[in-house]
Design a protein around this motif. Structure first.
Motif, short mmCIF file in Angstrom:
data_model
loop_
_atom_site.label_atom_id
_atom_site.label_comp_id
_atom_site.label_asym_id
_atom_site.label_seq_id
_atom_site.Cartn_x
_atom_site.Cartn_y
_atom_site.Cartn_z
N TYR A 274 0.67 -1.22 0.07
CA TYR A 274 0.00 -0.03 0.01
C TYR A 274 1.06 1.24 0.00
O TYR A 274 0.61 2.30 -0.60
N ALA A 275 2.16 1.21 0.71
CA ALA A 275 2.85 2.44 0.67
C ALA A 275 3.33 2.64 -0.72
O ALA A 275 3.42 3.72 -1.12
N MET A 276 3.81 1.78 -1.33
CA MET A 276 4.33 1.72 -2.48
C MET A 276 3.52 2.29 -3.57
O MET A 276 3.65 2.75 -4.55
N HIS A 277 2.26 1.78 -3.67
CA HIS A 277 1.08 2.01 -4.40
C HIS A 277 0.69 3.58 -4.29
O HIS A 277 0.57 4.33 -5.21
N ALA A 278 0.81 4.10 -3.27
CA ALA A 278 0.69 5.35 -3.01
C ALA A 278 1.80 6.31 -3.13
O ALA A 278 1.60 7.48 -3.63
N ARG A 279 2.86 6.08 -2.97
CA ARG A 279 4.09 6.68 -3.17
C ARG A 279 5.18 5.75 -3.61
O ARG A 279 6.07 5.29 -2.91
N PRO A 280 5.30 5.62 -4.86
CA PRO A 280 6.25 4.83 -5.63
C PRO A 280 7.76 5.22 -5.06
O PRO A 280 8.02 6.36 -4.91
N LEU A 281 8.61 4.31 -4.92
CA LEU A 281 9.99 4.32 -4.48
C LEU A 281 10.69 5.02 -5.81
O LEU A 281 10.65 4.35 -6.87
N HIS A 282 11.48 6.12 -5.55
CA HIS A 282 12.36 6.48 -6.66
C HIS A 282 13.92 6.30 -6.33
O HIS A 282 14.46 6.73 -7.40
N SER A 283 14.28 5.95 -5.42
CA SER A 283 15.71 6.07 -4.87
C SER A 283 15.94 4.90 -3.87
O SER A 283 15.17 4.67 -3.13
N GLU A 284 17.35 4.74 -3.57
CA GLU A 284 17.47 4.14 -2.28
C GLU A 284 17.31 4.68 -1.19
O GLU A 284 16.98 4.02 -0.18
N GLU A 285 17.07 5.98 -1.13
CA GLU A 285 17.12 6.52 0.09
C GLU A 285 15.51 6.46 0.46
O GLU A 285 14.97 6.30 1.58
N ASP A 286 14.59 6.31 -0.62
CA ASP A 286 13.31 6.11 -0.55
C ASP A 286 13.11 4.91 0.09
O ASP A 286 12.42 4.60 1.11
N ALA A 287 14.03 3.77 -0.47
CA ALA A 287 13.57 2.63 0.10
C ALA A 287 14.08 2.46 1.51
O ALA A 287 13.37 1.46 2.24
N ILE A 288 15.15 3.26 1.87
CA ILE A 288 15.58 3.22 3.38
C ILE A 288 14.50 3.59 4.35
O ILE A 288 14.15 3.03 5.41
N VAL A 289 13.86 4.72 3.68
CA VAL A 289 12.76 5.25 4.63
C VAL A 289 11.60 4.44 5.08
O VAL A 289 11.26 4.14 5.93
N LEU A 290 11.15 3.81 3.83
CA LEU A 290 10.07 2.62 3.89
C LEU A 290 10.58 1.61 4.69
O LEU A 290 9.95 1.16 5.70
N GLY A 291 11.78 1.12 4.53
CA GLY A 291 12.15 -0.15 5.23
C GLY A 291 12.17 0.21 6.68
O GLY A 291 12.01 -0.68 7.46
N ASN A 292 12.86 1.38 7.10
CA ASN A 292 12.78 1.85 8.49
C ASN A 292 11.37 1.76 8.96
O ASN A 292 11.22 1.42 10.18
N GLY A 293 10.51 2.26 8.38
CA GLY A 293 8.96 2.14 8.91
C GLY A 293 8.59 0.94 9.17
O GLY A 293 7.82 0.50 9.99
N LEU A 294 8.70 -0.18 8.30
CA LEU A 294 8.27 -1.32 7.94
C LEU A 294 8.92 -1.90 9.09
O LEU A 294 8.33 -2.86 10.02
#
Length: 394
Positions: A274-294
Motif C-alpha cells: 500500500y505504501a508503494m502504491h501510494a508513493r512509488p519509490l524513486h531511490s535508495e533513500e526512499d527504500a531506506i525510509v520505507l524499510g525503516n518504517g516497516l
C-alpha cells in the motif's frame, strides 16, 4: 571445516553436545521471531533496472542474562573460504565458554543470507559418503563459499543438512546482487526451494501457508472506505449521517496487529504494498525510509511477548535486539540496536577482508543528539517553506 564460531576451537561433537545440553536446560524453541522484507526501487546500474533494499529484524531472548551482540568481519583466511563477510554475531555465554552465532550476514560479493527460526523444520538424514552440514553452519558456510544464490543452492545440493539440536530449527532467506530472492526450508527430510516473489519471510508455518493466508485478508484496501455511503441516513442530535467513515485508518481495519509470525508476515506484505502504491519509490533513500518504517512496525519491545512457562532457566521475553537494512547491489549493511536506534553503516567495498574487525552493537548510549545550541534564525513571513511534496507561503 569452518564451523559455528565458538570462542575457541572445539570439535563438532562437543559443540553439538553443548547445544543439546543448553536446549535441555532452557527449553525449546529458543525464539519464534525474526522478520524479513524487501523493498524494490529503480536503479539503472542493476541488472534488470531494479535493486532491492532488504530489511530484517532479529528476535531473541536474553539467554540467562548472558546474550550480547557484536558486528564482526570474517576474513577469507579465517573461514577457509573464498569470500570474507560481515555478520552481526549473537554471543551466548554458556558452560565457561562462549557460543557465537552468525545468523545473518553479507559477503564481499553481495550475496546475503538471513536465518529465521522455523520450528517445523524436518532436516535431511545422513547418507553414506555424503558431507553433512549443521543448520547453524549454513549462514557462515554459504557466505564464505558462495557468490550468489545459484552457487549457494548448488552447495546445499552437494551436502546433507542434518539437525544437531532443537535450537537450530531454521529456514533461510537468500538474496544476491542480481535481484534474485529465494527461501529455503527443510520439510519432512526434503530441501524445498521457493522463488520468493512476495519477498517476505517470518517464521512458522511453512512459507506456502503464509502465501495462502494472504488470501484471507483481501478485505483490506488501499482506498478510503466509501462503499456504504449509499446507506447514509441523517439521525437526530449532533450525530449527523450514519454510517460514515470518521477518521483515517479504516481501510486497514482487521489487519492483525500482534507479533505472531502470520500477523507480521501479513503486515509487512500489505503495508509495503500500500505504501508503494501510494508513493512509488524513486531511490535508495526512499527504500531506506520505507524499510525503516516497516521494521518499526514489527519491532518487539522487551516484555510484551509472553514467555513460555517451561523456560525455567531463561529470560524468555523475546524482543528485537537489532534491525538491519542491507543492499546486495551496493554491498552495504546498516544496523541499529535495541537501545541505540541510530543507524550504523558498513560499506563492504571499503573493508579489508584480510583482517578481522569488530564493532559493538550497543555503545552504552541512546544515540540521542542534543540540538539545543544548533538552532538557526527562523524564516521570515515572505520565505518559502519547502516540503517533500509541496510549497507553503508563511
Amino acid at each position: 571445516r569452518y564451523r559455528f564460531l565458538p570462542s575457541h576451537s572445539v570439535d563438532q561433537l562437543s559443540l553439538n553436545m553443548k547445544l543439546s545440553v543448553f536446549a535441555a536446560l532452557v527449553g525449546v524453541p529458543a525464539a519464534s521471531g525474526c522478520s524479513y522484507v524487501e523493498m524494490p526501487y529503480p536503479e539503472p546500474s542493476a541488472p534488470n533496472g531494479t535493486a532491492y533494499m532488504i530489511g530484517r529484524t532479529m528476535e531473541f531472548p536474553d539467554m540467562m542474562g548472558t546474550t550480547t551482540y557484536r558486528i564482526e568481519t570474517f576474513p577469507r583466511n579465517k573461514t577457509a573460504g573464498t569470500y570474507g563477510f560481515v555478520s552481526p554475531v549473537t554471543i551466548i555465554g554458556f558452560l565457561s565458554d562462549t557460543i557465537r552465532v552468525p545468523a545473518e550476514g553479507m559477503n564481499e560479493h553481495g550475496f546475503t543470507i538471513s536465518a529465521l527460526s522455523f520450528a517445523q523444520s524436518g532436516y535431511e538424514s545422513p547418507a553414506k559418503g555424503a558431507a553433512t552440514l549443521a543448520p547453524e553452519d549454513v549462514v557462515p558456510t554459504l557466505l564464505a563459499h558462495c557468490a550468489d544464490i545459484e552457487s549457494a543452492l548448488k552447495y546445499l545440493a552437494s551436502v546433507r543438512v542434518v539437525e544437531t539440536s532443537p535450537l537450530t530449527d531454521l529456514h533461510w532467506a537468500m538474496a544476491d546482487a542480481t535481484g534474485r530472492s529465494v527461501a529455503v526450508e527443510y520439510l519432512e527430510g526434503q530441501r524445498v526451494v521457493y522463488e520468493n516473489t512476495p519477498r517476505v519471510l517470518t517464521n512458522d508455518p511453512d512459507l506456502k501457508w503464509h502465501w495462502r493466508n494472504l488470501n484471507t485478508q483481501v478485505n483490506l484496501s488501499p482506498n478510503f472506505p466509501t462503499a456504504n455511503e449509499f446507506l447514509e441516513v441523517q439521525v437526530g442530535g449532533d450525530v449527523g449521517a450514519v454510517p460514515r467513515t470518521v477518521g483515517h485508518g479504516w481501510n486497514l481495519y482487521g489487519m492483525p496487529g500482534d507479533f505472531s509470525p502470520p500477523s507480521r508476515f501479513s503486515r509487512l506484505f500489505y503495508l509495503r504494498g500500500y505504501a508503494m502504491h501510494a508513493r512509488p519509490l524513486h531511490s535508495e533513500e526512499d527504500a531506506i525510509v520505507l524499510g525503516n518504517g516497516l521494521l518499526n512496525n514489527v519491532f518487539i519491545p522487551r516484555g510484551v511477548n509472553a514467555p513460555e512457562p517451561t523456560a525455567t532457566y531463561l529470560d524468555r521475553h523475546e524482543y528485537t535486539p537489532y534491525g538491519i537494512l542491507k543492499n546486495p547491489l551496493h554491498k552495504t549493511v546498516m544496523i541499529r540496536a535495541y537501545r541505540n536506534s541510530q543507524w550504523k553503516k558498513l560499506d563492504l567495498k571499503k573493508l579489508d577482508f584480510s583482517k578481522a574487525l569488530s564493532w559493538p552493537l550497543e555503545d552504552g548510549s541512546l544515540g540521542v543528539e542534543d540540538i539545543t545550541d544548533k538552532g538557526a534564525p527562523a524564516q521570515t513571513r515572505n520565505e518559502i517553506a519547502r516540503g517533500s511534496d509541496f510549497e507553503i507561503s508563511v
